[in-house]
Scaffold this motif. Structure first.
Motif, PDB file in Angstrom:
ATOM      1  N   ASN A  97      28.514   9.274  76.136  1.00  0.00           N
ATOM      2  CA  ASN A  97      28.737  10.713  76.297  1.00  0.00           C
ATOM      3  C   ASN A  97      27.680  11.329  77.219  1.00  0.00           C
ATOM      4  O   ASN A  97      27.996  12.186  78.050  1.00  0.00           O
ATOM      5  CB  ASN A  97      28.724  11.429  74.945  1.00  0.00           C
ATOM      6  N   ASN A  98      26.428  10.893  77.074  1.00  0.00           N
ATOM      7  CA  ASN A  98      25.371  11.398  77.956  1.00  0.00           C
ATOM      8  C   ASN A  98      25.672  11.060  79.414  1.00  0.00           C
ATOM      9  O   ASN A  98      25.465  11.887  80.309  1.00  0.00           O
ATOM     10  CB  ASN A  98      24.013  10.814  77.560  1.00  0.00           C
ATOM     11  N   GLU A 123      26.823  19.005  75.718  1.00  0.00           N
ATOM     12  CA  GLU A 123      25.545  18.295  75.725  1.00  0.00           C
ATOM     13  C   GLU A 123      24.759  18.600  74.443  1.00  0.00           C
ATOM     14  O   GLU A 123      24.171  17.699  73.830  1.00  0.00           O
ATOM     15  CB  GLU A 123      24.735  18.693  76.953  1.00  0.00           C
ATOM     16  N   ILE A 175      27.091   7.786  71.903  1.00  0.00           N
ATOM     17  CA  ILE A 175      26.264   8.928  72.318  1.00  0.00           C
ATOM     18  C   ILE A 175      25.734   8.707  73.721  1.00  0.00           C
ATOM     19  O   ILE A 175      25.736   9.622  74.560  1.00  0.00           O
ATOM     20  CB  ILE A 175      25.125   9.175  71.298  1.00  0.00           C
ATOM     21  N   LYS A 224      26.063  19.508  71.528  1.00  0.00           N
ATOM     22  CA  LYS A 224      26.757  18.823  70.428  1.00  0.00           C
ATOM     23  C   LYS A 224      26.365  17.356  70.386  1.00  0.00           C
ATOM     24  O   LYS A 224      26.167  16.785  69.310  1.00  0.00           O
ATOM     25  CB  LYS A 224      28.275  18.953  70.576  1.00  0.00           C
ATOM     26  N   ASN A 225      26.259  16.738  71.550  1.00  0.00           N
ATOM     27  CA  ASN A 225      25.881  15.325  71.619  1.00  0.00           C
ATOM     28  C   ASN A 225      24.456  15.132  71.094  1.00  0.00           C
ATOM     29  O   ASN A 225      24.187  14.190  70.341  1.00  0.00           O
ATOM     30  CB  ASN A 225      26.012  14.820  73.059  1.00  0.00           C
ATOM     31  N   LEU A 266      34.060  15.621  70.107  1.00  0.00           N
ATOM     32  CA  LEU A 266      33.263  15.677  71.331  1.00  0.00           C
ATOM     33  C   LEU A 266      33.872  14.789  72.410  1.00  0.00           C
ATOM     34  O   LEU A 266      33.975  15.186  73.570  1.00  0.00           O
ATOM     35  CB  LEU A 266      31.814  15.264  71.053  1.00  0.00           C
ATOM     36  N   MET A 322      32.310  13.209  66.276  1.00  0.00           N
ATOM     37  CA  MET A 322      32.199  12.378  67.476  1.00  0.00           C
ATOM     38  C   MET A 322      33.527  12.335  68.225  1.00  0.00           C
ATOM     39  O   MET A 322      33.555  12.426  69.458  1.00  0.00           O
ATOM     40  CB  MET A 322      31.767  10.960  67.077  1.00  0.00           C
ATOM     41  N   LYS A 335      23.142  13.064  67.722  1.00  0.00           N
ATOM     42  CA  LYS A 335      22.041  12.085  67.769  1.00  0.00           C
ATOM     43  C   LYS A 335      21.013  12.397  66.679  1.00  0.00           C
ATOM     44  O   LYS A 335      20.550  11.500  65.969  1.00  0.00           O
ATOM     45  CB  LYS A 335      21.383  12.119  69.161  1.00  0.00           C
TER      46      LYS A 335
END
Length: 154
Positions: A76-77, A106, A73, A108-109, A141, A138, A113
């Motif tokens: 991804n950020n 963003e 996560i 979806k991420n 994404l 995951m 979380k």
């Protein structure tokens, strides 16, 4: 007279045989019932041990999964932040569509979380289906981010 005595003797013998054979065998029944009861207790104890073993293994697996997921996560950020910077630098009209896609990824991420943080790791939850579904989300994404960077470079 001999016939009636003989008939009475045979009738008495038949009735006695029937009554003797219909007598319940309580010793065997009691032994069988005790065996069934002890087997039920053994099964209950084995199920409790199995639940405890599952709980311990799942707790360790859960912590490793959570750590790995939080790392993904955060990655991804970082990718999303990098994409936002690239969009700001170009200033093209098509960037509005890209910005919407980035915002969607963003969100979806963030949802992932929240999902990982709110999951209750207990015996009543279905760990395997949660893990399978979460990994699928995951991976989707991650693939979206990967595909977006490929499309954005053109």
């Amino acid at each position: 007279m001999k016939k009636s005595i003989f008939t009475l003797a045979i009738a008495t013998f038949v009735i006695g045989s029937v009554l003797t054979s219909c007598k319940p065998n309580t010793d065997k029944e009691q032994t069988a019932q005790e065996s069934v009861d002890s087997a039920k207790v053994a099964v209950t104890a084995a199920e409790a041990d199995l639940d405890q073993a599952r709980r311990v293994a799942t707790a360790e697996e859960w912590q490793a999964f959570k750590d790995e997921t939080n790392t993904k996560i955060n990655d991804n950020n970082a990718k999303i932040a990098e994409l936002k910077l690239k969009i700001k630098k170009t200033g093209k009209d098509i960037d509005k569509a890209y910005q919407k896609s980035i915002d969607t990824m963003e969100q979806k991420n963030k949802d992932l979380k929240v999902k990982i943080d709110s999951y209750k790791n207990d015996v009543n939850s279905d760990w395997k289906s949660f893990k399978r579904e979460f990994n699928h989300d995951m991976d989707e994404l991650g693939q979206s981010l990967k595909d977006f960077t490929v499309n954005n470079k053109n």
